[in-house]
Motif scaffolding. Structure first.
Motif, short mmCIF file in Angstrom:
data_model
loop_
_atom_site.label_atom_id
_atom_site.label_comp_id
_atom_site.label_asym_id
_atom_site.label_seq_id
_atom_site.Cartn_x
_atom_site.Cartn_y
_atom_site.Cartn_z
N LYS A 178 9.45 -43.13 -5.49
CA LYS A 178 10.33 -43.86 -6.50
C LYS A 178 9.84 -45.62 -6.25
CE LYS A 178 14.54 -45.09 -8.23
NZ LYS A 178 16.20 -44.53 -8.42
N SER A 179 9.87 -45.91 -5.05
CA SER A 179 9.58 -47.38 -4.83
C SER A 179 7.96 -47.84 -5.16
CB SER A 179 9.40 -47.80 -3.12
OG SER A 179 9.29 -48.78 -2.92
N LYS A 219 4.16 -50.21 -9.09
CA LYS A 219 2.95 -50.33 -9.77
C LYS A 219 3.32 -50.30 -11.33
CE LYS A 219 -0.54 -48.05 -8.76
NZ LYS A 219 -1.51 -48.73 -8.14
N GLY A 220 4.70 -50.40 -11.57
CA GLY A 220 5.08 -50.59 -12.78
C GLY A 220 4.80 -49.09 -13.70
N MET A 221 4.77 -47.97 -12.75
CA MET A 221 4.51 -46.91 -13.57
C MET A 221 5.57 -45.78 -13.89
SD MET A 221 1.80 -44.11 -11.78
CE MET A 221 0.04 -44.63 -12.23
N THR A 222 5.54 -45.07 -14.85
CA THR A 222 6.75 -44.32 -15.04
C THR A 222 6.29 -42.85 -14.38
OG1 THR A 222 5.77 -43.31 -16.96
CG2 THR A 222 7.15 -45.30 -17.27
N ALA A 279 2.91 -38.13 -13.60
CA ALA A 279 2.41 -36.75 -13.92
C ALA A 279 1.19 -36.58 -14.77
CB ALA A 279 3.70 -36.05 -14.73
N GLN A 280 0.99 -37.44 -15.83
CA GLN A 280 -0.14 -37.32 -16.55
C GLN A 280 -1.54 -37.57 -15.47
OE1 GLN A 280 0.55 -40.03 -19.52
NE2 GLN A 280 1.30 -38.65 -20.90
N GLU A 281 -1.28 -38.58 -14.58
CA GLU A 281 -2.55 -38.83 -13.76
C GLU A 281 -2.74 -37.71 -12.73
OE1 GLU A 281 -3.94 -42.69 -11.24
OE2 GLU A 281 -2.58 -42.81 -13.00
#
Length: 106
Positions: A9-10, A15-18, A23-25
């Motif tokens: 989560k941190s 990284k400003g990532m959801t 999951a997609q990456e």
């Protein structure tokens, strides 16, 4: 939430990532990532590696909280000692033991 979940989560926040983007990456479902963050599940090692890479981290950091630079320095030191142990005198070996035990002598 688990320590693993907290670290994921941190890093997502940093990284400003959801979770969906992660999951997609990584190639898994958003639900799976949600479970990892909540601590309901632990990813397989192959997925853990992909998560670490996607987040610019290491599996060691995600699972154990060991920063990448610390782990690499420790690993390098272990390799040097192992590679040279048979060529070291007893005094040199004792010197390393004393350093590791923290007696202050160098």
């Amino acid at each position: 939430m688990t320590a693993l979940g907290d670290r994921i989560k941190s890093l997502l926040l940093q990284k400003g990532m959801t979770q969906k983007q992660l999951a997609q990456e990584v190639g898994c479902t958003e639900a799976a990532v949600s479970h990892y963050v909540k601590g309901d599940r632990v990813p397989r090692s192959s997925v853990m590696t992909k998560i670490a890479i996607a987040l610019g981290s290491t599996s060691d950091y995600l699972t154990e909280g060991i920063p990448q630079d610390t782990k690499s320095e420790l690993g390098y030191a272990k390799k040097l000692i192992a590679r040279n142990a048979e060529h070291m005198s007893s005094a040199e070996k004792m010197e390393i033991i004393n350093i590791l035990m923290g007696d202050g002598r160098e």
